[in-house]
Enzyme design. Sequence first.
Site, PDB file in Angstrom:
ATOM      1  N   ASN A  62      88.318 -34.578 -12.647  1.00  0.00           N
ATOM      2  CA  ASN A  62      87.298 -34.637 -13.677  1.00  0.00           C
ATOM      3  C   ASN A  62      87.245 -33.351 -14.502  1.00  0.00           C
ATOM      4  OD1 ASN A  62      84.941 -35.454 -15.139  1.00  0.00           O
ATOM      5  ND2 ASN A  62      84.323 -36.670 -13.376  1.00  0.00           N
ATOM      6  N   HIS A  92      93.428 -12.505  -3.169  1.00  0.00           N
ATOM      7  CA  HIS A  92      93.874 -11.117  -3.255  1.00  0.00           C
ATOM      8  C   HIS A  92      94.024 -10.508  -1.862  1.00  0.00           C
ATOM      9  CE1 HIS A  92      93.496 -10.444  -7.592  1.00  0.00           C
ATOM     10  NE2 HIS A  92      92.474 -11.277  -7.540  1.00  0.00           N
ATOM     11  N   SER A 139      78.441 -32.152  -3.190  1.00  0.00           N
ATOM     12  CA  SER A 139      78.335 -31.286  -4.357  1.00  0.00           C
ATOM     13  C   SER A 139      78.009 -29.851  -3.946  1.00  0.00           C
ATOM     14  CB  SER A 139      77.234 -31.833  -5.270  1.00  0.00           C
ATOM     15  OG  SER A 139      77.147 -31.069  -6.429  1.00  0.00           O
ATOM     16  N   LYS A 145      87.130 -24.137   6.046  1.00  0.00           N
ATOM     17  CA  LYS A 145      87.841 -24.537   7.257  1.00  0.00           C
ATOM     18  C   LYS A 145      88.329 -25.968   7.102  1.00  0.00           C
ATOM     19  CE  LYS A 145      85.148 -21.614  10.315  1.00  0.00           C
ATOM     20  NZ  LYS A 145      84.257 -21.554  11.472  1.00  0.00           N
TER      21      LYS A 145
END
Length: 168
Positions: A62, A92, A139, A145
Amino acid sequence: MRIKYEAILWYNFFLKNIPGQLGCYLRKWLLPFKNGRKVMIWEHCQIDSPKKLELGSNVSINRGCIINAAGGVRIGNDTLLGPGVIIYSQNHRFDSEDIPIRKQGYVLKNVEIGNNVWIAARATILPGVKIGDNCVVGSSTLVAKDIPPNTLVVGNPGKVVRKIYAKD
């Protein structure tokens, strides 16, 4: 080398802003990722390292999603990504205090998302995560994990709320 990178950025900028189904069609055919049939990538999606992105059939990404596929991202068949979903397969390095973080490079970890998965709006998937088949990610959930198949996951950090599609 910098000019080539700059040209790629401009190409992607124009391609990601083409609206509607025409835009979905053009992104499917002009971005260098592996894809199945009936793939829809809606406008304003940012895909970094598209050569390392693999999409199954009947996948819908989407509007406004960000996918960084530098470490590899595989999304299975019949999977839906809601608006604003973020998937990152790189992070990073920050191992040495003597070297600025910006100069330490990256850690790359593959992300795998199974078949028949719905990742709802603004969820974030971190590097190295595997999401099983038949899952729903709520949402704004942060998935750090692995998620087992047939589960509903919500929250920050994401926690399994219950099994779904359980056979009684």
